[in-house]
Design a protein around this motif. Structure first.
Motif, PDB file in Angstrom:
ATOM      1  N   VAL A   1       5.470  15.781  -3.420  1.00  0.00           N
ATOM      2  CA  VAL A   1       5.080  14.711  -4.335  1.00  0.00           C
ATOM      3  C   VAL A   1       4.556  15.277  -5.637  1.00  0.00           C
ATOM      4  O   VAL A   1       4.739  14.698  -6.704  1.00  0.00           O
ATOM      5  CB  VAL A   1       4.021  13.793  -3.675  1.00  0.00           C
ATOM      6  N   GLU A   2       3.911  16.438  -5.570  1.00  0.00           N
ATOM      7  CA  GLU A   2       3.318  16.996  -6.777  1.00  0.00           C
ATOM      8  C   GLU A   2       4.355  17.365  -7.831  1.00  0.00           C
ATOM      9  O   GLU A   2       4.020  17.579  -8.986  1.00  0.00           O
ATOM     10  CB  GLU A   2       2.478  18.242  -6.432  1.00  0.00           C
ATOM     11  N   HIS A   3       5.618  17.395  -7.455  1.00  0.00           N
ATOM     12  CA  HIS A   3       6.671  17.730  -8.405  1.00  0.00           C
ATOM     13  C   HIS A   3       7.301  16.487  -9.031  1.00  0.00           C
ATOM     14  O   HIS A   3       8.189  16.603  -9.862  1.00  0.00           O
ATOM     15  CB  HIS A   3       7.762  18.553  -7.716  1.00  0.00           C
TER      16      HIS A   3
ATOM     17  N   MET B   1       0.852  -1.194   0.000  1.00  0.00           N
ATOM     18  CA  MET B   1       0.000   0.000   0.000  1.00  0.00           C
ATOM     19  C   MET B   1       0.886   1.242   0.000  1.00  0.00           C
ATOM     20  O   MET B   1       1.748   1.384   0.855  1.00  0.00           O
ATOM     21  CB  MET B   1      -0.898   0.000   1.248  1.00  0.00           C
ATOM     22  N   VAL B   2       0.688   2.120  -0.965  1.00  0.00           N
ATOM     23  CA  VAL B   2       1.478   3.348  -0.978  1.00  0.00           C
ATOM     24  C   VAL B   2       0.860   4.370  -0.052  1.00  0.00           C
ATOM     25  O   VAL B   2      -0.339   4.341   0.227  1.00  0.00           O
ATOM     26  CB  VAL B   2       1.576   3.944  -2.401  1.00  0.00           C
ATOM     27  N   GLN B   3       1.673   5.261   0.443  1.00  0.00           N
ATOM     28  CA  GLN B   3       1.172   6.265   1.356  1.00  0.00           C
ATOM     29  C   GLN B   3       1.273   7.643   0.734  1.00  0.00           C
ATOM     30  O   GLN B   3       2.097   7.901  -0.135  1.00  0.00           O
ATOM     31  CB  GLN B   3       1.965   6.230   2.670  1.00  0.00           C
ATOM     32  N   THR B   4       0.426   8.537   1.179  1.00  0.00           N
ATOM     33  CA  THR B   4       0.439   9.906   0.684  1.00  0.00           C
ATOM     34  C   THR B   4       1.515  10.699   1.406  1.00  0.00           C
ATOM     35  O   THR B   4       1.690  10.606   2.607  1.00  0.00           O
ATOM     36  CB  THR B   4      -0.927  10.583   0.928  1.00  0.00           C
TER      37      THR B   4
ATOM     38  N   CYS C   1       1.203   7.463  -9.230  1.00  0.00           N
ATOM     39  CA  CYS C   1       0.019   8.309  -9.390  1.00  0.00           C
ATOM     40  C   CYS C   1      -1.201   7.732  -8.692  1.00  0.00           C
ATOM     41  O   CYS C   1      -2.143   8.467  -8.359  1.00  0.00           O
ATOM     42  CB  CYS C   1      -0.280   8.528 -10.877  1.00  0.00           C
ATOM     43  N   SER C   2      -1.215   6.401  -8.466  1.00  0.00           N
ATOM     44  CA  SER C   2      -2.394   5.764  -7.870  1.00  0.00           C
ATOM     45  C   SER C   2      -2.033   4.408  -7.288  1.00  0.00           C
ATOM     46  O   SER C   2      -0.975   3.841  -7.605  1.00  0.00           O
ATOM     47  CB  SER C   2      -3.482   5.573  -8.930  1.00  0.00           C
TER      48      SER C   2
ATOM     49  N   CYS D   1       3.787   5.322 -15.291  1.00  0.00           N
ATOM     50  CA  CYS D   1       3.101   5.929 -16.435  1.00  0.00           C
ATOM     51  C   CYS D   1       3.501   7.375 -16.702  1.00  0.00           C
ATOM     52  O   CYS D   1       2.994   8.000 -17.632  1.00  0.00           O
ATOM     53  CB  CYS D   1       1.583   5.844 -16.230  1.00  0.00           C
ATOM     54  N   GLN D   2       4.390   7.928 -15.861  1.00  0.00           N
ATOM     55  CA  GLN D   2       4.905   9.289 -16.028  1.00  0.00           C
ATOM     56  C   GLN D   2       3.849  10.375 -15.840  1.00  0.00           C
ATOM     57  O   GLN D   2       4.042  11.520 -16.258  1.00  0.00           O
ATOM     58  CB  GLN D   2       5.578   9.459 -17.397  1.00  0.00           C
ATOM     59  N   GLN D   3       2.732  10.018 -15.200  1.00  0.00           N
ATOM     60  CA  GLN D   3       1.738  11.021 -14.826  1.00  0.00           C
ATOM     61  C   GLN D   3       2.137  11.666 -13.499  1.00  0.00           C
ATOM     62  O   GLN D   3       2.959  11.110 -12.754  1.00  0.00           O
ATOM     63  CB  GLN D   3       0.351  10.379 -14.704  1.00  0.00           C
ATOM     64  N   PRO D   4       1.598  12.846 -13.170  1.00  0.00           N
ATOM     65  CA  PRO D   4       1.935  13.479 -11.887  1.00  0.00           C
ATOM     66  C   PRO D   4       1.692  12.541 -10.715  1.00  0.00           C
ATOM     67  O   PRO D   4       0.662  11.867 -10.635  1.00  0.00           O
ATOM     68  CB  PRO D   4       1.003  14.693 -11.847  1.00  0.00           C
ATOM     69  N   ALA D   5       2.659  12.459  -9.809  1.00  0.00           N
ATOM     70  CA  ALA D   5       2.576  11.533  -8.683  1.00  0.00           C
ATOM     71  C   ALA D   5       1.775  12.118  -7.527  1.00  0.00           C
ATOM     72  O   ALA D   5       1.797  13.324  -7.283  1.00  0.00           O
ATOM     73  CB  ALA D   5       3.978  11.169  -8.219  1.00  0.00           C
TER      74      ALA D   5
END
Length: 406
Positions: free
Chosen positions: A9-11, A1-4, A41-42, A17-21
């Motif tokens: 992180v927004e950078h 499980m990834v954590q916020t 990203c998810s 997938c190279q989308q904003p993390a």
């Protein structure tokens, strides 16, 4: 499980997938790994890449011995009892960077063994390329050139070779290509960075480049089924005259060899040309490593020795693709391999330089597939003279000592 992790992180971009993390792997954070390796990203993206991503959690190791993961700079209790030939010491190696699922990969990506290459008839028979195959090789070589130019822009005092690996890795993936060295016979990085007395196959690590160093950056990419391979040697900051002379002589050795390449030229003649020029300047030509055929496979026939009186077989034919990559030493031609199984250093600890181009034999000569672009960094000896007669480097960057088309 990834954590916020809200701050920063927004950078970052998702490694898959190279989308904003928006999230980060908690194990990566626990191990204090680079933030760009841990970004996703998810939850779905994280789960889909888990099989590959978990590899970055393993301690860095190469062929059975570990570099220090805490101190680096050769201060590890795990450092082997080895007689180093020069001042350079290994430092911490960061985990392998992930490769997104959409990047086409060679067969050794997971196993570390290039089975198709080993079993190919091209190990003994030189393939002739034409038509669409040549176009594919040209595209791979162009991407390789662009990636090497990006690495050249990163070379400067204080920059680690691991940072250069990051630049090469990301630039290669951005072009839709795979970094050919990555897990090739278990090589742990995406590029070879060989500093000072290291001849070739240096592994990027956490040692910062120092003012006065020289560094060879060897880039290879795999794109749409074809490989492109080239390297250049760069100066870092203010470099002594002997090292600058070494770089220039090595560059000239390569281009004198390229000048004789045409249909009917024996491959053994390349070594005679290179050795004659190096010997005239009191320098040694490495014999352990040679140029090679390349195209569908990373390494295949022909072998292209760089030293005189070699026994290379065959003559050049239209459609053959190979590299010339002389390694020239300030002193002895002999080499000694570090305990990591990869890093090759000069026997006497003196400096070494290398340049490499990939060539195609044509009806009237040869084509330098990895030739410099108008945007490539300038040669240090071609930089315009300053008003006081001294060479002036471009601001904020090391000068590149790289090749040009013949």
């Amino acid at each position: 499980m990834v954590q916020t992790e809200s701050e920063g992180v927004e950078h970052l971009l998702c490694v898959t997938c190279q989308q904003p993390a928006k999230l980060q792997c908690p194990r990566c954070l626990e191990l204090n790994l680079e933030r760009d390796l841990a970004a996703f990203c998810s939850q779905d993206c994280f789960k889909a890449s888990w099989t590959e991503h978990k590899k970055v959690h393993k301690p860095s190791a190469t062929h059975g011995w570990h570099y220090c993961t805490r101190h680096g700079q050769g201060r590890s209790l795990n450092m082997p009892d080895f007689k180093w030939t020069g001042d350079l010491r290994p430092a911490r190696i960061a985990p392998m960077r992930p490769i997104p699922s959409h990047i086409p990969k060679p067969d050794y990506y997971l196993t570390g063994v290039p089975v198709a290459e080993e079993e190919s008839r091209q190990q003994k028979s030189v393939k002739l390329y034409s038509g669409k195959a040549v176009e594919g090789i040209r595209r791979a070589c162009l991407v390789g050139r662009q990636v090497l130019d990006a690495a050249a822009a990163a070379v400067a005092p204080g920059v680690t070779t691991d940072e250069i690996d990051r630049v090469v890795h990301e630039a290669t993936l951005a072009a839709g290509a795979y970094p050919s060295p990555y897990n090739y016979y278990s090589y742990p990085k995406s590029v070879c960075t060989s500093v000072n007395e290291v001849i070739c196959h240096g592994i990027p690590d956490r040692r910062p480049l120092a003012d006065g160093d020289i560094i060879n950056v060897d880039v290879s990419v795999y794109l749409d089924g074809y490989n492109g391979d080239l390297n250049e040697t760069f100066v870092v900051g203010q470099v002594d005259e002997a090292s600058r002379n070494l770089i220039k002589v090595t560059y000239d050795c390569l281009h004198k060899a390229i000048a004789i390449c045409k249909p009917g030229t024996p491959y053994r003649d390349i070594g005679d040309v290179i050795s004659k020029h190096a010997k005239a300047h009191g320098m040694g030509v490495v014999r352990t490593y040679c140029g090679h055929g390349i195209g569908e496979f990373f390494h295949c026939a022909p072998n292209v020795p760089h030293y005189a009186k070699n026994k290379a077989k065959g003559v050049m034919r239209v459609g053959e693709v190979f590299t010339i990559e002389p390694m020239i030493n300030q002193g002895s031609y002999r080499d000694k391999t570090w305990p990591d199984g990869w890093t090759s250093a000069t026997e006497d600890g003196k400096r070494s330089a290398q340049f490499e181009h990939q060539l195609l034999i044509t009806e009237d000569g040869c084509e330098v597939l990895t030739a410099r672009l108008p945007t490539s960094p300038p040669l240090w000896w071609e930089v315009e003279q300053g008003s006081d007669g001294a060479e002036q480097p471009p601001p904020g960057a090391a000068l590149a000592a790289n090749g040009t088309a013949s």
